[in-house]
Write a protein that holds these residues in place. Sequence first.
Motif, PDB file in Angstrom:
ATOM      1  N   ARG A 202       0.835  -1.204   0.000  1.00  0.00           N
ATOM      2  CA  ARG A 202       0.000   0.000   0.000  1.00  0.00           C
ATOM      3  C   ARG A 202       0.871   1.256   0.000  1.00  0.00           C
ATOM      4  NH1 ARG A 202      -1.541   3.762   3.118  1.00  0.00           N
ATOM      5  NH2 ARG A 202      -0.529   2.920   4.964  1.00  0.00           N
ATOM      6  N   MET A 203       1.907   1.249   0.827  1.00  0.00           N
ATOM      7  CA  MET A 203       2.803   2.409   0.888  1.00  0.00           C
ATOM      8  C   MET A 203       3.536   2.602  -0.438  1.00  0.00           C
ATOM      9  SD  MET A 203       4.250   1.912   4.778  1.00  0.00           S
ATOM     10  CE  MET A 203       5.606   3.024   4.544  1.00  0.00           C
ATOM     11  N   LEU A 204       3.994   1.512  -1.032  1.00  0.00           N
ATOM     12  CA  LEU A 204       4.678   1.584  -2.322  1.00  0.00           C
ATOM     13  C   LEU A 204       3.742   2.115  -3.399  1.00  0.00           C
ATOM     14  CD1 LEU A 204       7.165   1.010  -4.049  1.00  0.00           C
ATOM     15  CD2 LEU A 204       6.353  -1.335  -4.288  1.00  0.00           C
ATOM     16  N   SER A 205       2.514   1.656  -3.388  1.00  0.00           N
ATOM     17  CA  SER A 205       1.530   2.123  -4.362  1.00  0.00           C
ATOM     18  C   SER A 205       1.295   3.624  -4.214  1.00  0.00           C
ATOM     19  CB  SER A 205       0.220   1.361  -4.179  1.00  0.00           C
ATOM     20  OG  SER A 205      -0.754   1.820  -5.071  1.00  0.00           O
ATOM     21  N   ASN A 206       1.184   4.106  -2.980  1.00  0.00           N
ATOM     22  CA  ASN A 206       0.994   5.538  -2.746  1.00  0.00           C
ATOM     23  C   ASN A 206       2.192   6.342  -3.242  1.00  0.00           C
ATOM     24  OD1 ASN A 206      -1.498   5.154  -1.571  1.00  0.00           O
ATOM     25  ND2 ASN A 206      -0.742   5.218   0.524  1.00  0.00           N
ATOM     26  N   GLN A 207       3.387   5.845  -2.988  1.00  0.00           N
ATOM     27  CA  GLN A 207       4.584   6.544  -3.434  1.00  0.00           C
ATOM     28  C   GLN A 207       4.674   6.568  -4.955  1.00  0.00           C
ATOM     29  OE1 GLN A 207       7.642   4.452  -1.307  1.00  0.00           O
ATOM     30  NE2 GLN A 207       7.376   5.666   0.552  1.00  0.00           N
ATOM     31  N   LEU A 208       4.303   5.467  -5.594  1.00  0.00           N
ATOM     32  CA  LEU A 208       4.312   5.432  -7.062  1.00  0.00           C
ATOM     33  C   LEU A 208       3.283   6.401  -7.642  1.00  0.00           C
ATOM     34  CD1 LEU A 208       4.778   1.621  -7.741  1.00  0.00           C
ATOM     35  CD2 LEU A 208       6.446   3.445  -8.129  1.00  0.00           C
ATOM     36  N   GLN A 209       2.138   6.544  -6.986  1.00  0.00           N
ATOM     37  CA  GLN A 209       1.142   7.503  -7.439  1.00  0.00           C
ATOM     38  C   GLN A 209       1.658   8.929  -7.306  1.00  0.00           C
ATOM     39  OE1 GLN A 209      -2.373   6.577  -5.153  1.00  0.00           O
ATOM     40  NE2 GLN A 209      -2.981   4.906  -6.498  1.00  0.00           N
ATOM     41  N   GLU A 210       2.394   9.217  -6.236  1.00  0.00           N
ATOM     42  CA  GLU A 210       2.981  10.543  -6.067  1.00  0.00           C
ATOM     43  C   GLU A 210       4.009  10.822  -7.152  1.00  0.00           C
ATOM     44  OE1 GLU A 210       4.537  10.926  -2.106  1.00  0.00           O
ATOM     45  OE2 GLU A 210       2.605  10.496  -1.190  1.00  0.00           O
ATOM     46  N   ILE A 211       4.823   9.808  -7.484  1.00  0.00           N
ATOM     47  CA  ILE A 211       5.816   9.968  -8.552  1.00  0.00           C
ATOM     48  C   ILE A 211       5.110  10.218  -9.878  1.00  0.00           C
ATOM     49  CG2 ILE A 211       7.552   8.736  -9.924  1.00  0.00           C
ATOM     50  CD1 ILE A 211       8.415   7.378  -7.277  1.00  0.00           C
ATOM     51  N   ASP A 212       4.046   9.465 -10.149  1.00  0.00           N
ATOM     52  CA  ASP A 212       3.286   9.646 -11.391  1.00  0.00           C
ATOM     53  C   ASP A 212       2.704  11.047 -11.462  1.00  0.00           C
ATOM     54  OD1 ASP A 212       2.048   8.695 -13.864  1.00  0.00           O
ATOM     55  OD2 ASP A 212       0.167   8.795 -12.736  1.00  0.00           O
ATOM     56  N   SER A 213       2.181  11.537 -10.356  1.00  0.00           N
ATOM     57  CA  SER A 213       1.620  12.885 -10.317  1.00  0.00           C
ATOM     58  C   SER A 213       2.704  13.927 -10.590  1.00  0.00           C
ATOM     59  CB  SER A 213       0.973  13.137  -8.952  1.00  0.00           C
ATOM     60  OG  SER A 213       0.501  14.452  -8.862  1.00  0.00           O
ATOM     61  N   SER A 214       3.882  13.722 -10.013  1.00  0.00           N
ATOM     62  CA  SER A 214       5.000  14.652 -10.236  1.00  0.00           C
ATOM     63  C   SER A 214       5.428  14.634 -11.701  1.00  0.00           C
ATOM     64  CB  SER A 214       6.189  14.282  -9.344  1.00  0.00           C
ATOM     65  OG  SER A 214       5.860  14.449  -7.994  1.00  0.00           O
ATOM     66  N   LEU A 215       5.470  13.449 -12.299  1.00  0.00           N
ATOM     67  CA  LEU A 215       5.849  13.346 -13.706  1.00  0.00           C
ATOM     68  C   LEU A 215       4.830  14.032 -14.611  1.00  0.00           C
ATOM     69  CD1 LEU A 215       7.156   9.673 -13.899  1.00  0.00           C
ATOM     70  CD2 LEU A 215       8.496  11.761 -14.117  1.00  0.00           C
ATOM     71  N   GLN A 216       3.561  13.864 -14.302  1.00  0.00           N
ATOM     72  CA  GLN A 216       2.528  14.511 -15.108  1.00  0.00           C
ATOM     73  C   GLN A 216       2.622  16.029 -15.000  1.00  0.00           C
ATOM     74  OE1 GLN A 216      -1.297  12.865 -14.148  1.00  0.00           O
ATOM     75  NE2 GLN A 216      -0.769  10.833 -14.873  1.00  0.00           N
ATOM     76  N   THR A 217       2.883  16.538 -13.791  1.00  0.00           N
ATOM     77  CA  THR A 217       3.053  17.980 -13.603  1.00  0.00           C
ATOM     78  C   THR A 217       4.267  18.471 -14.369  1.00  0.00           C
ATOM     79  OG1 THR A 217       2.037  17.858 -11.411  1.00  0.00           O
ATOM     80  CG2 THR A 217       3.380  19.791 -11.881  1.00  0.00           C
ATOM     81  N   ASN A 218       5.364  17.722 -14.297  1.00  0.00           N
ATOM     82  CA  ASN A 218       6.573  18.100 -15.028  1.00  0.00           C
ATOM     83  C   ASN A 218       6.322  18.108 -16.535  1.00  0.00           C
ATOM     84  OD1 ASN A 218       9.405  18.711 -15.233  1.00  0.00           O
ATOM     85  ND2 ASN A 218       9.683  16.632 -15.987  1.00  0.00           N
ATOM     86  N   ASN A 219       5.598  17.112 -17.036  1.00  0.00           N
ATOM     87  CA  ASN A 219       5.280  17.076 -18.469  1.00  0.00           C
ATOM     88  C   ASN A 219       4.448  18.279 -18.886  1.00  0.00           C
ATOM     89  OD1 ASN A 219       6.657  14.682 -18.831  1.00  0.00           O
ATOM     90  ND2 ASN A 219       4.838  13.389 -18.731  1.00  0.00           N
ATOM     91  N   LEU A 220       3.495  18.668 -18.045  1.00  0.00           N
ATOM     92  CA  LEU A 220       2.673  19.843 -18.344  1.00  0.00           C
ATOM     93  C   LEU A 220       3.525  21.097 -18.390  1.00  0.00           C
ATOM     94  CD1 LEU A 220      -0.083  21.231 -18.733  1.00  0.00           C
ATOM     95  CD2 LEU A 220      -0.252  21.337 -16.233  1.00  0.00           C
ATOM     96  N   LEU A 221       4.394  21.278 -17.390  1.00  0.00           N
ATOM     97  CA  LEU A 221       5.252  22.464 -17.362  1.00  0.00           C
ATOM     98  C   LEU A 221       6.218  22.486 -18.543  1.00  0.00           C
ATOM     99  CD1 LEU A 221       6.044  22.701 -13.547  1.00  0.00           C
ATOM    100  CD2 LEU A 221       4.463  24.113 -14.877  1.00  0.00           C
ATOM    101  N   THR A 222       6.748  21.334 -18.914  1.00  0.00           N
ATOM    102  CA  THR A 222       7.641  21.248 -20.072  1.00  0.00           C
ATOM    103  C   THR A 222       6.893  21.623 -21.347  1.00  0.00           C
ATOM    104  OG1 THR A 222       8.968  19.548 -18.997  1.00  0.00           O
ATOM    105  CG2 THR A 222       9.160  19.715 -21.387  1.00  0.00           C
ATOM    106  N   GLY A 223       5.663  21.177 -21.472  1.00  0.00           N
ATOM    107  CA  GLY A 223       4.846  21.533 -22.632  1.00  0.00           C
ATOM    108  C   GLY A 223       4.600  23.030 -22.705  1.00  0.00           C
TER     109      GLY A 223
END
Length: 69
Positions: free
Chosen positions: A30-51
């Motif tokens: 459960r903790m790993l899943s939450n951390q992976l979701q946070e990483i995914d959210s950070s990557l999506q934000t970074n992709n938006l800012l890069t765009g």
Amino acid sequence: SNLMYSIEDMSQNISNKIGHLSYVTEESNRMLSNQLQEIDSSLQTNNLLTGIQTYQMYKINKNTKGLIN
């Protein structure tokens, strides 16, 4: 009878430890899943800012090409 009691006690201890191990494994997953979701959210934000930055650079380059010629 002591041997039977010892075997039963050991069996109960093993069962309890397996149950605890299952809980720890589930909690870790459960903790790993939450951390992976946070990483995914950070990557999506970074992709938006890069765009956005890419588009801004495109507009700047487009507007400054007329100044060079």
